[in-house]
Structure formats: structure tokens, C-alpha cells
Design a protein around this motif. Structure first.
Motif, PDB file in Angstrom:
ATOM      1  N   ASP A  30      29.755  60.765  35.589  1.00  0.00           N
ATOM      2  CA  ASP A  30      30.156  59.535  34.915  1.00  0.00           C
ATOM      3  C   ASP A  30      31.185  58.820  35.782  1.00  0.00           C
ATOM      4  OD1 ASP A  30      28.580  60.186  32.725  1.00  0.00           O
ATOM      5  OD2 ASP A  30      30.269  60.867  31.493  1.00  0.00           O
ATOM      6  N   THR A  31      31.123  57.500  35.766  1.00  0.00           N
ATOM      7  CA  THR A  31      32.107  56.682  36.462  1.00  0.00           C
ATOM      8  C   THR A  31      32.879  55.865  35.434  1.00  0.00           C
ATOM      9  OG1 THR A  31      30.517  54.883  36.825  1.00  0.00           O
ATOM     10  CG2 THR A  31      30.717  56.546  38.567  1.00  0.00           C
ATOM     11  N   TYR A  32      34.049  55.389  35.830  1.00  0.00           N
ATOM     12  CA  TYR A  32      34.889  54.624  34.923  1.00  0.00           C
ATOM     13  C   TYR A  32      35.725  53.638  35.716  1.00  0.00           C
ATOM     14  CZ  TYR A  32      38.094  58.251  36.521  1.00  0.00           C
ATOM     15  OH  TYR A  32      38.818  59.106  37.306  1.00  0.00           O
ATOM     16  N   VAL A  33      36.273  52.654  35.012  1.00  0.00           N
ATOM     17  CA  VAL A  33      37.198  51.702  35.620  1.00  0.00           C
ATOM     18  C   VAL A  33      38.346  51.465  34.644  1.00  0.00           C
ATOM     19  CG1 VAL A  33      35.912  49.668  34.821  1.00  0.00           C
ATOM     20  CG2 VAL A  33      37.452  49.472  36.779  1.00  0.00           C
ATOM     21  N   ILE A  34      39.553  51.449  35.183  1.00  0.00           N
ATOM     22  CA  ILE A  34      40.753  51.155  34.411  1.00  0.00           C
ATOM     23  C   ILE A  34      41.425  49.958  35.093  1.00  0.00           C
ATOM     24  CG2 ILE A  34      42.980  52.009  33.601  1.00  0.00           C
ATOM     25  CD1 ILE A  34      41.764  54.876  33.889  1.00  0.00           C
ATOM     26  N   PRO A  35      41.531  48.833  34.387  1.00  0.00           N
ATOM     27  CA  PRO A  35      42.161  47.661  35.007  1.00  0.00           C
ATOM     28  C   PRO A  35      43.618  47.933  35.373  1.00  0.00           C
ATOM     29  CG  PRO A  35      40.973  47.033  33.009  1.00  0.00           C
ATOM     30  CD  PRO A  35      41.025  48.545  33.044  1.00  0.00           C
ATOM     31  N   GLY A  36      44.103  47.268  36.395  1.00  0.00           N
ATOM     32  CA  GLY A  36      45.502  47.379  36.778  1.00  0.00           C
ATOM     33  C   GLY A  36      46.398  46.959  35.624  1.00  0.00           C
ATOM     34  N   GLY A  37      47.492  47.687  35.432  1.00  0.00           N
ATOM     35  CA  GLY A  37      48.450  47.372  34.391  1.00  0.00           C
ATOM     36  C   GLY A  37      48.116  47.914  33.010  1.00  0.00           C
ATOM     37  N   GLU A  38      46.941  48.537  32.849  1.00  0.00           N
ATOM     38  CA  GLU A  38      46.556  49.060  31.533  1.00  0.00           C
ATOM     39  C   GLU A  38      47.085  50.486  31.345  1.00  0.00           C
ATOM     40  OE1 GLU A  38      42.859  48.490  28.772  1.00  0.00           O
ATOM     41  OE2 GLU A  38      42.287  49.666  30.542  1.00  0.00           O
ATOM     42  N   PRO A  39      47.946  50.712  30.336  1.00  0.00           N
ATOM     43  CA  PRO A  39      48.448  52.064  30.088  1.00  0.00           C
ATOM     44  C   PRO A  39      47.296  53.019  29.739  1.00  0.00           C
ATOM     45  CG  PRO A  39      49.778  50.451  28.919  1.00  0.00           C
ATOM     46  CD  PRO A  39      48.548  49.740  29.433  1.00  0.00           C
ATOM     47  N   HIS A  40      47.348  54.221  30.316  1.00  0.00           N
ATOM     48  CA  HIS A  40      46.300  55.203  30.066  1.00  0.00           C
ATOM     49  C   HIS A  40      46.857  56.609  30.258  1.00  0.00           C
ATOM     50  CE1 HIS A  40      46.245  54.142  34.337  1.00  0.00           C
ATOM     51  NE2 HIS A  40      45.793  55.355  34.599  1.00  0.00           N
ATOM     52  N   PRO A  55      50.341  62.317  31.465  1.00  0.00           N
ATOM     53  CA  PRO A  55      51.011  61.473  30.470  1.00  0.00           C
ATOM     54  C   PRO A  55      50.633  60.002  30.627  1.00  0.00           C
ATOM     55  CG  PRO A  55      52.612  62.783  31.728  1.00  0.00           C
ATOM     56  CD  PRO A  55      51.278  62.971  32.364  1.00  0.00           C
ATOM     57  N   GLU A  56      50.812  59.259  29.542  1.00  0.00           N
ATOM     58  CA  GLU A  56      50.515  57.827  29.607  1.00  0.00           C
ATOM     59  C   GLU A  56      51.351  57.182  30.716  1.00  0.00           C
ATOM     60  OE1 GLU A  56      51.692  54.536  26.698  1.00  0.00           O
ATOM     61  OE2 GLU A  56      49.557  54.930  26.233  1.00  0.00           O
ATOM     62  N   HIS A  57      50.692  56.348  31.487  1.00  0.00           N
ATOM     63  CA  HIS A  57      51.346  55.636  32.580  1.00  0.00           C
ATOM     64  C   HIS A  57      50.518  54.399  32.894  1.00  0.00           C
ATOM     65  CE1 HIS A  57      48.169  57.919  34.556  1.00  0.00           C
ATOM     66  NE2 HIS A  57      48.267  57.079  35.576  1.00  0.00           N
ATOM     67  N   ASP A  58      51.036  53.548  33.736  1.00  0.00           N
ATOM     68  CA  ASP A  58      50.260  52.416  34.233  1.00  0.00           C
ATOM     69  C   ASP A  58      50.721  52.107  35.647  1.00  0.00           C
ATOM     70  OD1 ASP A  58      52.113  49.823  34.204  1.00  0.00           O
ATOM     71  OD2 ASP A  58      52.589  50.990  32.409  1.00  0.00           O
ATOM     72  N   HIS A  59      49.911  51.357  36.334  1.00  0.00           N
ATOM     73  CA  HIS A  59      50.209  50.946  37.703  1.00  0.00           C
ATOM     74  C   HIS A  59      49.449  49.651  37.956  1.00  0.00           C
ATOM     75  CE1 HIS A  59      46.339  52.955  38.201  1.00  0.00           C
ATOM     76  NE2 HIS A  59      46.901  54.053  37.723  1.00  0.00           N
ATOM     77  N   PRO A  60      49.867  48.877  38.931  1.00  0.00           N
ATOM     78  CA  PRO A  60      49.209  47.587  39.168  1.00  0.00           C
ATOM     79  C   PRO A  60      47.825  47.705  39.798  1.00  0.00           C
ATOM     80  CG  PRO A  60      50.910  47.968  40.806  1.00  0.00           C
ATOM     81  CD  PRO A  60      51.017  49.091  39.796  1.00  0.00           C
ATOM     82  N   HIS A  61      47.457  48.899  40.233  1.00  0.00           N
ATOM     83  CA  HIS A  61      46.195  49.097  40.944  1.00  0.00           C
ATOM     84  C   HIS A  61      45.021  49.215  39.978  1.00  0.00           C
ATOM     85  CE1 HIS A  61      49.642  51.050  42.825  1.00  0.00           C
ATOM     86  NE2 HIS A  61      49.166  50.583  43.960  1.00  0.00           N
ATOM     87  N   GLU A  62      43.910  48.542  40.281  1.00  0.00           N
ATOM     88  CA  GLU A  62      42.661  48.814  39.583  1.00  0.00           C
ATOM     89  C   GLU A  62      42.223  50.214  40.004  1.00  0.00           C
ATOM     90  OE1 GLU A  62      38.624  46.430  38.668  1.00  0.00           O
ATOM     91  OE2 GLU A  62      39.164  46.533  40.785  1.00  0.00           O
ATOM     92  N   GLN A  63      41.728  51.004  39.058  1.00  0.00           N
ATOM     93  CA  GLN A  63      41.361  52.397  39.315  1.00  0.00           C
ATOM     94  C   GLN A  63      39.914  52.606  38.906  1.00  0.00           C
ATOM     95  OE1 GLN A  63      44.083  55.099  37.418  1.00  0.00           O
ATOM     96  NE2 GLN A  63      42.711  56.830  37.566  1.00  0.00           N
ATOM     97  N   ILE A  64      39.100  53.000  39.866  1.00  0.00           N
ATOM     98  CA  ILE A  64      37.697  53.325  39.606  1.00  0.00           C
ATOM     99  C   ILE A  64      37.493  54.772  40.003  1.00  0.00           C
ATOM    100  CG2 ILE A  64      35.311  52.889  40.314  1.00  0.00           C
ATOM    101  CD1 ILE A  64      36.058  49.963  40.674  1.00  0.00           C
ATOM    102  N   GLY A  65      36.840  55.552  39.135  1.00  0.00           N
ATOM    103  CA  GLY A  65      36.702  56.969  39.424  1.00  0.00           C
ATOM    104  C   GLY A  65      35.357  57.539  39.057  1.00  0.00           C
ATOM    105  N   VAL A  66      35.183  58.793  39.462  1.00  0.00           N
ATOM    106  CA  VAL A  66      33.984  59.563  39.134  1.00  0.00           C
ATOM    107  C   VAL A  66      34.413  61.004  38.888  1.00  0.00           C
ATOM    108  CG1 VAL A  66      33.428  60.022  41.575  1.00  0.00           C
ATOM    109  CG2 VAL A  66      31.639  60.206  39.837  1.00  0.00           C
ATOM    110  N   ILE A  67      33.855  61.606  37.857  1.00  0.00           N
ATOM    111  CA  ILE A  67      34.088  63.018  37.563  1.00  0.00           C
ATOM    112  C   ILE A  67      32.976  63.803  38.241  1.00  0.00           C
ATOM    113  CG2 ILE A  67      34.221  64.761  35.738  1.00  0.00           C
ATOM    114  CD1 ILE A  67      36.534  62.755  35.632  1.00  0.00           C
ATOM    115  N   THR A  68      33.323  64.815  39.017  1.00  0.00           N
ATOM    116  CA  THR A  68      32.307  65.634  39.680  1.00  0.00           C
ATOM    117  C   THR A  68      32.102  66.977  38.995  1.00  0.00           C
ATOM    118  OG1 THR A  68      33.937  66.456  41.269  1.00  0.00           O
ATOM    119  CG2 THR A  68      32.653  64.510  41.914  1.00  0.00           C
ATOM    120  N   ALA A  69      33.084  67.413  38.193  1.00  0.00           N
ATOM    121  CA  ALA A  69      32.959  68.676  37.453  1.00  0.00           C
ATOM    122  C   ALA A  69      33.884  68.626  36.244  1.00  0.00           C
ATOM    123  CB  ALA A  69      33.324  69.864  38.334  1.00  0.00           C
ATOM    124  N   GLY A  70      33.421  69.146  35.126  1.00  0.00           N
ATOM    125  CA  GLY A  70      34.231  69.220  33.919  1.00  0.00           C
ATOM    126  C   GLY A  70      34.137  67.964  33.072  1.00  0.00           C
TER     127      GLY A  70
END
Length: 112
Positions: free
Chosen positions: A75-85, A43-58
Motif C-alpha cells: 500500500d502507498t500513502y501520501v501525507i500533505p506537508g503541515g498535516e499532523p499525523h 507520536p503525533e507530529h508534523d513537518h512542512p514536507h509532503e510525505q509519500i510512502g510504501v509499506i513493504t512488510a507488516g
């Protein structure tokens, strides 16, 4: 150096069919593994942490500011802290990947 053997860490079902495993936690960042089953939604949520990720399957569909972005293997991605996603697995295969948080997100309350 600290090592967190994967076999020593239990996955937590944060929401239905979304499993998170807390990995190493340092002074400036932390890492978690995730597995999102077919049809599951974070579900949509947010947190103060910057989040950087990578998908390894799917393939995972992120929804940010009403915009959908599909992220696939390596693929890699970044979600800034505080951004609802939010995220949805709209496929028939599990999605597996890793997220790195800064500052560290150690022992979060997954239900927040």
C-alpha cells in the motif's frame, strides 16, 4: 548519480523501537527507510514536507485528524506537508517501509 549503500548508513532510533535510516538526498526530495517494532508508536507530529510512502512488510495504523487508517504491504500513502499525523504498530510483526519527502528532509532532528 549518487548511490547510498544501505550498509553504509546507520539506523537512528528516533523514538523507542522506531528506527529510521536516511537514504539518498536530492535537490527536490529525499528517502528514508523505517522499521517500527511491534507495539511502538510514532507520536503525533508534523513537518512542512509532503510525505509519500510504501509499506513493504507488516501493517501500520496511521492516525490523522482522529481518523485511523491501516496501511499494509504494497500500500502507498501520501501525507500533505503541515498535516499532523501519528502511527502505531498494533501487530506482533515489525513494520518496514520507505518514506519520500519533498522538499528533502536531510538530517532531520528526529526528536522535534
Amino acid at each position: 548519480m549518487d548511490v547510498v549503500p544501505d550498509a553504509d548508513v546507520e539506523a537512528v532510533e528516533a523514538v523507542d523501537d522506531v528506527f529510521l535510516t536516511q537514504g539518498a538526498v536530492g535537490d527536490g526530495m529525499s528517502i528514508q527507510r523505517f522499521k517500527i517494532e511491534p507495539g511502538a508508536t510514532v507520536p503525533e507530529h508534523d513537518h512542512p514536507h509532503e510525505q509519500i510512502g510504501v509499506i513493504t512488510a507488516g501493517r501500520l495504523t496511521f492516525v490523522v485528524d482522529g481518523e485511523e487508517r491501516v496501511v499494509g504491504p504494497d500500500d502507498t500513502y501520501v501525507i500533505p506537508g503541515g498535516e499532523p499525523h501519528a502511527a502505531e504498530n498494533r501487530t506482533d510483526e515489525p513494520v518496514v517501509g520507505f518514506d519520500i519527502f519533498s522538499p528533502p528532509r536531510a538530517n532531520p532532528d528526529w526528536q522535534e
